[in-house]
Write a protein that holds these residues in place. Structure first.
Motif, mmCIF file in Angstrom:
data_model
loop_
_atom_site.group_PDB
_atom_site.id
_atom_site.type_symbol
_atom_site.label_atom_id
_atom_site.label_comp_id
_atom_site.label_asym_id
_atom_site.label_seq_id
_atom_site.Cartn_x
_atom_site.Cartn_y
_atom_site.Cartn_z
ATOM 1 N N ARG A 72 0.833 -1.210 0.000
ATOM 2 C CA ARG A 72 0.000 0.000 0.000
ATOM 3 C C ARG A 72 0.863 1.253 0.000
ATOM 4 O O ARG A 72 0.570 2.229 -0.687
ATOM 5 N N ARG A 73 1.925 1.222 0.811
ATOM 6 C CA ARG A 73 2.832 2.372 0.867
ATOM 7 C C ARG A 73 3.481 2.600 -0.481
ATOM 8 O O ARG A 73 3.530 3.735 -0.983
ATOM 9 N N LYS A 74 3.958 1.526 -1.119
ATOM 10 C CA LYS A 74 4.594 1.656 -2.430
ATOM 11 C C LYS A 74 3.620 2.206 -3.465
ATOM 12 O O LYS A 74 3.973 3.078 -4.262
ATOM 13 N N LEU A 75 2.383 1.695 -3.444
ATOM 14 C CA LEU A 75 1.381 2.153 -4.398
ATOM 15 C C LEU A 75 1.046 3.625 -4.176
ATOM 16 O O LEU A 75 0.935 4.393 -5.139
ATOM 17 N N THR A 76 0.923 4.024 -2.923
ATOM 18 C CA THR A 76 0.640 5.425 -2.611
ATOM 19 C C THR A 76 1.786 6.318 -3.053
ATOM 20 O O THR A 76 1.564 7.385 -3.638
ATOM 21 N N ASN A 77 3.014 5.888 -2.801
ATOM 22 C CA ASN A 77 4.172 6.683 -3.213
ATOM 23 C C ASN A 77 4.249 6.788 -4.732
ATOM 24 O O ASN A 77 4.586 7.844 -5.263
ATOM 25 N N ARG A 78 3.932 5.688 -5.448
ATOM 26 C CA ARG A 78 3.932 5.729 -6.912
ATOM 27 C C ARG A 78 2.871 6.701 -7.425
ATOM 28 O O ARG A 78 3.123 7.478 -8.328
ATOM 29 N N ALA A 79 1.689 6.665 -6.825
ATOM 30 C CA ALA A 79 0.604 7.538 -7.261
ATOM 31 C C ALA A 79 0.948 9.001 -6.983
ATOM 32 O O ALA A 79 0.689 9.871 -7.814
ATOM 33 N N THR A 80 1.573 9.261 -5.854
ATOM 34 C CA THR A 80 1.965 10.628 -5.520
ATOM 35 C C THR A 80 3.040 11.120 -6.470
ATOM 36 O O THR A 80 2.998 12.252 -6.931
ATOM 37 N N THR A 81 3.986 10.253 -6.789
ATOM 38 C CA THR A 81 5.055 10.628 -7.717
ATOM 39 C C THR A 81 4.499 10.890 -9.105
ATOM 40 O O THR A 81 4.893 11.852 -9.770
ATOM 41 N N MET A 82 3.547 10.074 -9.534
ATOM 42 C CA MET A 82 2.966 10.251 -10.864
ATOM 43 C C MET A 82 2.156 11.539 -10.934
ATOM 44 O O MET A 82 2.166 12.226 -11.948
ATOM 45 N N GLN A 83 1.456 11.912 -9.878
ATOM 46 C CA GLN A 83 0.654 13.124 -9.871
ATOM 47 C C GLN A 83 1.516 14.371 -9.841
ATOM 48 O O GLN A 83 1.154 15.394 -10.394
ATOM 49 N N SER A 84 2.666 14.282 -9.188
ATOM 50 C CA SER A 84 3.523 15.466 -9.096
ATOM 51 C C SER A 84 4.451 15.597 -10.288
ATOM 52 O O SER A 84 5.312 16.449 -10.320
#
Length: 88
Positions: A72-84
């Motif tokens: 979950r942490r990895k997925l959240t970090n990936r989504a945050t990185t993709m949005q920024s």
């Protein structure tokens, strides 16, 4: 009696063929490690339903939960990185 369901009037709304789009398949592929971790956690929890949990069972459950949290942490970090825009 009036129906509360309205049908779309555009032909594009009726063109749905039941198959997932490429974007939906990409999203599933991105979430697949989390899905697999959750399935593994469910398997471990099911194993311990019909008997008292041993110390080994408790470790298995703890490891499976930690794996789910990690994914979950990895997925959240990936989504945050993709949005920024990839800038960290």
């Amino acid at each position: 009696m009036k129906s509360i369901i309205t049908l779309p009037t555009t032909s594009q709304a009726l063109a749905f063929d039941g198959e997932p789009s490429d974007a939906e398949l990409d999203a599933i592929e991105l979430e697949l490690p989390l899905i697999e971790a959750e399935v593994d956690l469910l398997d471990v929890e099911i194993m311990t339903l019909d008997r008292p949990a041993t110390e080994l069972d408790e470790r298995r459950v703890r490891r499976a939960r930690n794996r789910v949290l990690d994914e979950r942490r990895k997925l959240t970090n990936r989504a945050t990185t993709m949005q920024s825009g990839g800038a960290a």
